[in-house]
Design a protein around this motif. Structure first.
Motif, PDB file in Angstrom:
ATOM      1  N   PRO A  52       0.760  -1.316   0.061  1.00 19.81           N
ATOM      2  CA  PRO A  52      -0.151   0.414   0.282  1.00 19.81           C
ATOM      3  C   PRO A  52       0.800   0.879   0.053  1.00 19.81           C
ATOM      4  CG  PRO A  52      -1.488  -1.810   1.167  1.00 19.81           C
ATOM      5  CD  PRO A  52       0.382  -2.114   0.900  1.00 19.81           C
ATOM      6  N   LEU A  53       1.990   1.657   0.846  1.00 14.18           N
ATOM      7  CA  LEU A  53       2.944   2.473   0.908  1.00 14.18           C
ATOM      8  C   LEU A  53       3.162   2.268  -0.538  1.00 14.18           C
ATOM      9  CD1 LEU A  53       4.095   3.054   4.795  1.00 14.18           C
ATOM     10  CD2 LEU A  53       2.010   4.146   3.665  1.00 14.18           C
ATOM     11  N   GLU A  54       3.473   1.665  -0.289  1.00 15.13           N
ATOM     12  CA  GLU A  54       4.374   1.476  -2.450  1.00 15.13           C
ATOM     13  C   GLU A  54       3.716   2.338  -3.498  1.00 15.13           C
ATOM     14  OE1 GLU A  54       7.142  -1.730  -5.335  1.00 15.13           O
ATOM     15  OE2 GLU A  54       6.428  -2.626  -2.814  1.00 15.13           O
ATOM     16  N   LEU A  55       2.029   1.330  -3.709  1.00 14.67           N
ATOM     17  CA  LEU A  55       1.722   2.837  -4.493  1.00 14.67           C
ATOM     18  C   LEU A  55       1.419   4.457  -3.961  1.00 14.67           C
ATOM     19  CD1 LEU A  55       1.580   0.165  -5.188  1.00 14.67           C
ATOM     20  CD2 LEU A  55      -1.674   0.144  -5.416  1.00 14.67           C
ATOM     21  N   TYR A  56       1.624   4.399  -2.919  1.00 13.97           N
ATOM     22  CA  TYR A  56       1.276   5.571  -2.214  1.00 13.97           C
ATOM     23  C   TYR A  56       2.416   6.669  -2.576  1.00 13.97           C
ATOM     24  CZ  TYR A  56      -0.620   9.356   0.642  1.00 13.97           C
ATOM     25  OH  TYR A  56      -0.599  10.420   1.316  1.00 13.97           O
ATOM     26  N   ASP A  57       3.546   6.610  -2.291  1.00 12.52           N
ATOM     27  CA  ASP A  57       4.787   6.934  -2.314  1.00 12.52           C
ATOM     28  C   ASP A  57       5.404   6.955  -4.100  1.00 12.52           C
ATOM     29  OD1 ASP A  57       4.528   7.751   0.305  1.00 12.52           O
ATOM     30  OD2 ASP A  57       6.120   6.045   0.828  1.00 12.52           O
ATOM     31  N   ARG A  58       4.766   6.142  -4.556  1.00 11.40           N
ATOM     32  CA  ARG A  58       5.211   5.933  -5.463  1.00 11.40           C
ATOM     33  C   ARG A  58       4.582   5.284  -6.748  1.00 11.40           C
ATOM     34  NH1 ARG A  58      10.860   6.864  -6.318  1.00 11.40           N
ATOM     35  NH2 ARG A  58      11.260   4.982  -7.430  1.00 11.40           N
ATOM     36  N   PRO A  59       3.088   6.260  -7.350  1.00  7.11           N
ATOM     37  CA  PRO A  59       2.629   5.641  -8.462  1.00  7.11           C
ATOM     38  C   PRO A  59       3.191   5.676  -9.937  1.00  7.11           C
ATOM     39  CG  PRO A  59       1.957   7.805  -7.216  1.00  7.11           C
ATOM     40  CD  PRO A  59       3.012   7.672  -6.640  1.00  7.11           C
ATOM     41  N   ALA A  60       3.233   4.221 -10.695  1.00  5.85           N
ATOM     42  CA  ALA A  60       3.791   4.670 -11.536  1.00  5.85           C
ATOM     43  C   ALA A  60       3.485   5.073 -12.841  1.00  5.85           C
ATOM     44  CB  ALA A  60       3.512   2.747 -11.933  1.00  5.85           C
ATOM     45  N   ASN A  61       1.946   5.393 -12.574  1.00  2.00           N
ATOM     46  CA  ASN A  61       1.352   6.717 -13.201  1.00  2.00           C
ATOM     47  C   ASN A  61       0.018   7.017 -12.506  1.00  2.00           C
ATOM     48  OD1 ASN A  61      -0.977   5.186 -13.385  1.00  2.00           O
ATOM     49  ND2 ASN A  61      -0.316   3.203 -14.557  1.00  2.00           N
ATOM     50  N   LEU A  62      -0.763   8.002 -13.863  1.00  3.29           N
ATOM     51  CA  LEU A  62      -1.644   9.292 -13.967  1.00  3.29           C
ATOM     52  C   LEU A  62      -3.196   8.585 -12.952  1.00  3.29           C
ATOM     53  CD1 LEU A  62      -1.661  11.219 -16.452  1.00  3.29           C
ATOM     54  CD2 LEU A  62      -0.777  12.612 -13.901  1.00  3.29           C
ATOM     55  N   PHE A  63      -3.283   6.916 -13.379  1.00  2.00           N
ATOM     56  CA  PHE A  63      -4.376   6.251 -12.667  1.00  2.00           C
ATOM     57  C   PHE A  63      -4.161   6.043 -11.156  1.00  2.00           C
ATOM     58  CE2 PHE A  63      -6.928   2.957 -12.041  1.00  2.00           C
ATOM     59  CZ  PHE A  63      -8.125   3.169 -11.976  1.00  2.00           C
ATOM     60  N   VAL A  64      -3.176   5.216 -11.265  1.00  2.00           N
ATOM     61  CA  VAL A  64      -2.831   5.138  -9.478  1.00  2.00           C
ATOM     62  C   VAL A  64      -2.723   6.259  -8.653  1.00  2.00           C
ATOM     63  CG1 VAL A  64      -0.860   3.718  -8.124  1.00  2.00           C
ATOM     64  CG2 VAL A  64      -1.905   3.042 -10.500  1.00  2.00           C
ATOM     65  N   ALA A  65      -2.297   7.024  -9.324  1.00  2.00           N
ATOM     66  CA  ALA A  65      -1.429   8.144  -8.070  1.00  2.00           C
ATOM     67  C   ALA A  65      -3.300   9.338  -7.726  1.00  2.00           C
ATOM     68  CB  ALA A  65      -1.022   9.177  -8.891  1.00  2.00           C
ATOM     69  N   GLY A  66      -4.172   9.254  -8.892  1.00  2.00           N
ATOM     70  CA  GLY A  66      -5.444   9.935  -8.467  1.00  2.00           C
ATOM     71  C   GLY A  66      -6.547   8.947  -8.065  1.00  2.00           C
ATOM     72  N   PHE A  67      -5.932   6.896  -8.075  1.00  2.00           N
ATOM     73  CA  PHE A  67      -6.988   6.413  -7.346  1.00  2.00           C
ATOM     74  C   PHE A  67      -6.877   6.134  -5.718  1.00  2.00           C
ATOM     75  CE2 PHE A  67      -8.071   2.240  -6.064  1.00  2.00           C
ATOM     76  CZ  PHE A  67      -9.792   2.393  -6.157  1.00  2.00           C
ATOM     77  N   ILE A  68      -5.024   6.330  -6.077  1.00  2.00           N
ATOM     78  CA  ILE A  68      -5.165   6.257  -3.893  1.00  2.00           C
ATOM     79  C   ILE A  68      -4.475   6.736  -3.524  1.00  2.00           C
ATOM     80  CG2 ILE A  68      -2.762   5.079  -2.415  1.00  2.00           C
ATOM     81  CD1 ILE A  68      -4.710   2.893  -3.781  1.00  2.00           C
ATOM     82  N   GLY A  69      -4.844   7.595  -2.587  1.00  2.38           N
ATOM     83  CA  GLY A  69      -5.620   8.276  -1.450  1.00  2.38           C
ATOM     84  C   GLY A  69      -6.602   9.127  -1.478  1.00  2.38           C
ATOM     85  N   SER A  70      -6.903  10.129  -0.373  1.00  2.00           N
ATOM     86  CA  SER A  70      -8.005  10.860  -0.113  1.00  2.00           C
ATOM     87  C   SER A  70      -7.869  11.639   0.862  1.00  2.00           C
ATOM     88  CB  SER A  70      -9.128   9.313   0.523  1.00  2.00           C
ATOM     89  OG  SER A  70     -10.115  10.138   0.950  1.00  2.00           O
TER      90      SER A  70
END
Length: 192
Positions: A52-70
């Protein structure tokens, strides 16, 4: 309330049984709090997988960056500028943002600068990005501020209490250690 209680029960059961479980959800908070390994999918295709923190801190693309985090990550369109070994993003209004060390990309490339709401700091006038305050929402521990920069909405979460009047201008500075730059065409994160 029941959903939060069930989330805790399922996580506790998973930890006690020590078995592999697959949990499918569209709720990113559930994915972040319950998963050891999260797989983010779009249109049946894996966009990124990791902790979870890997996706939050280092999103691979715009979709992941916009999806993870609130609240979701803020995105500002601009042009990557390289001069004398230094890189920056120039926004449409001429404002210049620094980029994380090791950021890839070519001079003149159209990019999207991404910053999480809690990774923006208040600066004195003349520094950072000038934004217009739309709404201030105190939540007790934090202060949520909705603002706009030349028609683009931005969300900011301050851990301090602020009472900015609506319509006022404040200046924000992204934390370069936690900022992201994405290629505007492909949506992929630019990294060294």
């Amino acid at each position: 309330k029941l959903r939060v209680a069930m989330r805790s029960e399922i996580k506790e059961l998973h930890q006690r049984l020590r078995t592999t479980s697959i949990y499918v959800t569209h709720d990113q908070i559930e994915a972040m709090t319950m998963g050891d390994l999260v797989v983010v999918m779009k249109d049946g295709r894996v966009e990124q997988s990791g902790s979870p923190l890997e996706l939050y801190d280092r999103p691979a693309n715009l979709f992941v960056a916009g999806f993870i985090g609130s609240p979701a990550m803020n995105f500002l369109r601009g042009t990557l500028r390289r001069h004398a070994g230094e890189a920056s993003v120039q926004l449409a209004d001429g404002a210049v943002l620094g980029v994380p060390q090791g950021c890839g990309g070519a001079d003149g490339q159209q990019v999207i600068s991404g910053t999480r709401p809690e990774h923006l700091a208040l600066r004195d006038a003349g520094g950072g990005i000038a934004v217009e305050v739309a709404v201030v929402e105190p939540t007790g521990a934090d202060t949520f501020v909705a603002c706009r920069h030349h028609g683009q909405d931005l969300s900011v979460v301050f851990h301090e209490r602020h009472a900015f009047p609506p319509g006022s201008t404040i200046h924000l500075q992204p934390d370069l250690q936690r900022a992201h730059v994405f290629d505007a065409a492909s949506g992929k994160r630019l990294a060294a």
